[in-house]
Design a protein around this motif. Structure first.
Motif, mmCIF file in Angstrom:
data_model
loop_
_atom_site.group_PDB
_atom_site.id
_atom_site.type_symbol
_atom_site.label_atom_id
_atom_site.label_comp_id
_atom_site.label_asym_id
_atom_site.label_seq_id
_atom_site.Cartn_x
_atom_site.Cartn_y
_atom_site.Cartn_z
ATOM 1 N N ARG A 1 -12.222 -4.868 27.785
ATOM 2 C CA ARG A 1 -11.745 -3.816 28.687
ATOM 3 C C ARG A 1 -12.602 -2.552 28.564
ATOM 4 N N THR A 2 -12.979 -2.215 27.338
ATOM 5 C CA THR A 2 -13.812 -1.034 27.126
ATOM 6 C C THR A 2 -15.175 -1.210 27.776
ATOM 7 N N ILE A 3 -15.772 -2.372 27.590
ATOM 8 C CA ILE A 3 -17.074 -2.644 28.196
ATOM 9 C C ILE A 3 -16.955 -2.653 29.718
ATOM 10 N N PHE A 4 -15.887 -3.255 30.227
ATOM 11 C CA PHE A 4 -15.659 -3.337 31.670
ATOM 12 C C PHE A 4 -15.504 -1.944 32.270
ATOM 13 N N LEU A 5 -14.685 -1.107 31.653
ATOM 14 C CA LEU A 5 -14.482 0.260 32.143
ATOM 15 C C LEU A 5 -15.773 1.069 32.084
ATOM 16 N N SER A 6 -16.509 0.929 30.994
ATOM 17 C CA SER A 6 -17.784 1.647 30.880
ATOM 18 C C SER A 6 -18.752 1.227 31.978
ATOM 19 N N ASN A 7 -18.796 -0.073 32.266
ATOM 20 C CA ASN A 7 -19.691 -0.546 33.317
ATOM 21 C C ASN A 7 -19.273 -0.044 34.692
ATOM 22 N N ILE A 8 -17.973 0.025 34.961
ATOM 23 C CA ILE A 8 -17.517 0.548 36.249
ATOM 24 C C ILE A 8 -17.932 2.005 36.410
ATOM 25 N N VAL A 9 -17.720 2.800 35.376
ATOM 26 C CA VAL A 9 -18.107 4.215 35.440
ATOM 27 C C VAL A 9 -19.622 4.346 35.572
ATOM 28 N N PRO B 1 -34.370 5.736 39.759
ATOM 29 C CA PRO B 1 -32.965 5.320 39.892
ATOM 30 C C PRO B 1 -32.773 3.860 40.280
ATOM 31 N N ILE B 2 -33.724 3.282 40.960
ATOM 32 C CA ILE B 2 -33.543 1.915 41.457
ATOM 33 C C ILE B 2 -33.446 0.903 40.325
ATOM 34 N N PRO B 3 -34.394 0.841 39.368
ATOM 35 C CA PRO B 3 -34.214 -0.129 38.278
ATOM 36 C C PRO B 3 -33.049 0.205 37.352
ATOM 37 N N ILE B 4 -32.748 1.493 37.178
ATOM 38 C CA ILE B 4 -31.618 1.864 36.321
ATOM 39 C C ILE B 4 -30.312 1.386 36.943
ATOM 40 N N CYS B 5 -30.160 1.587 38.244
ATOM 41 C CA CYS B 5 -28.937 1.126 38.920
ATOM 42 C C CYS B 5 -28.888 -0.400 38.976
ATOM 43 N N GLY B 6 -30.025 -1.030 39.145
ATOM 44 C CA GLY B 6 -30.061 -2.499 39.098
ATOM 45 C C GLY B 6 -29.626 -3.025 37.747
ATOM 46 N N TYR B 7 -30.051 -2.355 36.688
ATOM 47 C CA TYR B 7 -29.641 -2.731 35.335
ATOM 48 C C TYR B 7 -28.136 -2.558 35.149
ATOM 49 N N MET B 8 -27.587 -1.471 35.687
ATOM 50 C CA MET B 8 -26.145 -1.236 35.574
ATOM 51 C C MET B 8 -25.350 -2.314 36.295
ATOM 52 N N ILE B 9 -25.803 -2.702 37.476
ATOM 53 C CA ILE B 9 -25.108 -3.747 38.232
ATOM 54 C C ILE B 9 -25.221 -5.084 37.515
#
Length: 121
Positions: A3-11, A101-109
């Protein structure tokens, strides 16, 4: 831990969306852009901080960590982090700062998708 990892990834994905929007919406305002980048990078670091200990705790649930597994996890995280910095540097050299921002956001997704898959297993 999931849950912690999931919430962190959503944010992180929400912050990444703001990061992309600011990057492309403020192309002519350099001072606003720099101030926003400081705020966004600070938030990325703050919300990404629970992911590493959460992953170690999640791995511990699957199989108890030995010294070798713990060391391999630490080395793999360090290699991933250093290779990301190296690749971002190459992208900046070839395409300029606007591409960051493009590779950073790709990494987050990608992290969010991996979290969902691992939570379903």
């Amino acid at each position: 831990p999931v849950r912690t990892i999931f919430l962190s990834n959503i944010v992180l994905i929400l912050i990444g969306a703001v990061f992309l929007f600011i990057n492309f919406a403020t192309m002519d305002s350099a001072h606003t852009h720099i101030a926003c980048l400081f705020v966004i990078y600070t938030n990325i670091g703050f919300f990404a901080s629970p992911i590493y200990p959460g992953i170690l705790k999640f791995i511990e649930l699957v199989r108890p960590l030995s010294g070798l597994l713990s060391g391999m996890n630490t080395v793999s995280f360090a290699l991933g982090d250093s290779s990301t910095v190296f690749l971002i540097g190459l992208l900046i050299k070839d395409f300029g700062v606007r591409v960051v921002p493009i590779p950073i956001c790709g990494y987050m997704i990608l992290c969010f998708c991996v979290t969902i898959v691992s939570a379903l297993m």
